[in-house]
Enzyme design. Structure first.
Site, short mmCIF file in Angstrom:
data_model
loop_
_atom_site.label_atom_id
_atom_site.label_comp_id
_atom_site.label_asym_id
_atom_site.label_seq_id
_atom_site.Cartn_x
_atom_site.Cartn_y
_atom_site.Cartn_z
N VAL A 1 -1.87 7.19 13.62
CA VAL A 1 -1.82 6.63 12.44
C VAL A 1 -0.64 6.19 12.07
O VAL A 1 0.40 6.29 12.61
CB VAL A 1 -2.23 7.39 11.70
CG1 VAL A 1 -1.94 6.44 9.74
CG2 VAL A 1 -3.12 8.87 10.74
N CYS A 2 -0.65 4.57 11.91
CA CYS A 2 0.35 3.52 11.72
C CYS A 2 0.27 3.13 10.29
O CYS A 2 -0.59 3.44 9.56
CB CYS A 2 1.48 2.94 12.39
SG CYS A 2 0.09 1.96 13.15
N HIS A 3 1.26 1.92 10.17
CA HIS A 3 1.27 1.39 8.50
C HIS A 3 0.10 0.67 8.49
O HIS A 3 -0.71 0.58 8.24
CB HIS A 3 2.62 0.39 8.62
CG HIS A 3 2.37 -0.71 7.69
ND1 HIS A 3 2.81 0.22 6.53
CD2 HIS A 3 2.38 -1.89 7.05
CE1 HIS A 3 2.28 -1.07 5.11
NE2 HIS A 3 2.58 -1.99 6.04
N MET B 1 -2.67 2.81 7.38
CA MET B 1 -1.99 2.58 6.22
C MET B 1 -2.66 2.07 4.90
O MET B 1 -2.72 2.42 3.58
CB MET B 1 -1.07 3.89 5.53
CG MET B 1 -0.39 5.05 6.25
SD MET B 1 -1.84 6.27 6.32
CE MET B 1 -1.09 6.38 4.26
#
Length: 98
Positions: A62-64, A90
């Protein structure tokens, strides 16, 4: 690249499925909230902390927004890790945060 939606991740967590989530955002981003139970390893440190990971486990990355997690996926896959990218990062996450 194997992908999973944020909604699919939320369902698996709600069903108490044992997910291994790695958040590759920077610490200041994670301080604003992360998926409960996720492990933060910033992308820039991932290469140096790979030894902490288990190649028999599948990790959800997961990242932004999905860009950095894509880079993390390429790096981890090239070293034999099982990984799946949470699409939208996210920004797409609507579940609980800690």
């Amino acid at each position: 690249m194997k992908e999973i939606t944020s909604n699919e991740v939320a369902v698996k967590l709600a069903e108490k499925e044992n997910l291994h989530i790695i958040d590759v955002r920077e610490a200041d981003e994670v301080a604003q909230g992360k998926i409960p139970g996720s492990l933060n390893i910033p992308l820039g440190l991932l290469e140096f902390r790979m030894h902490e990971l288990d190649k028999s486990v599948e990790y959800t990355i997961v990242c932004h927004s999905g860009g950095r997690s894509g880079m993390a996926i390429q790096m981890l896959e090239s070293h034999g890790y099982k990984v799946v990218n949470m699409t939208g990062g996210m920004l797409a996450w609507e579940g609980a945060i800690e």
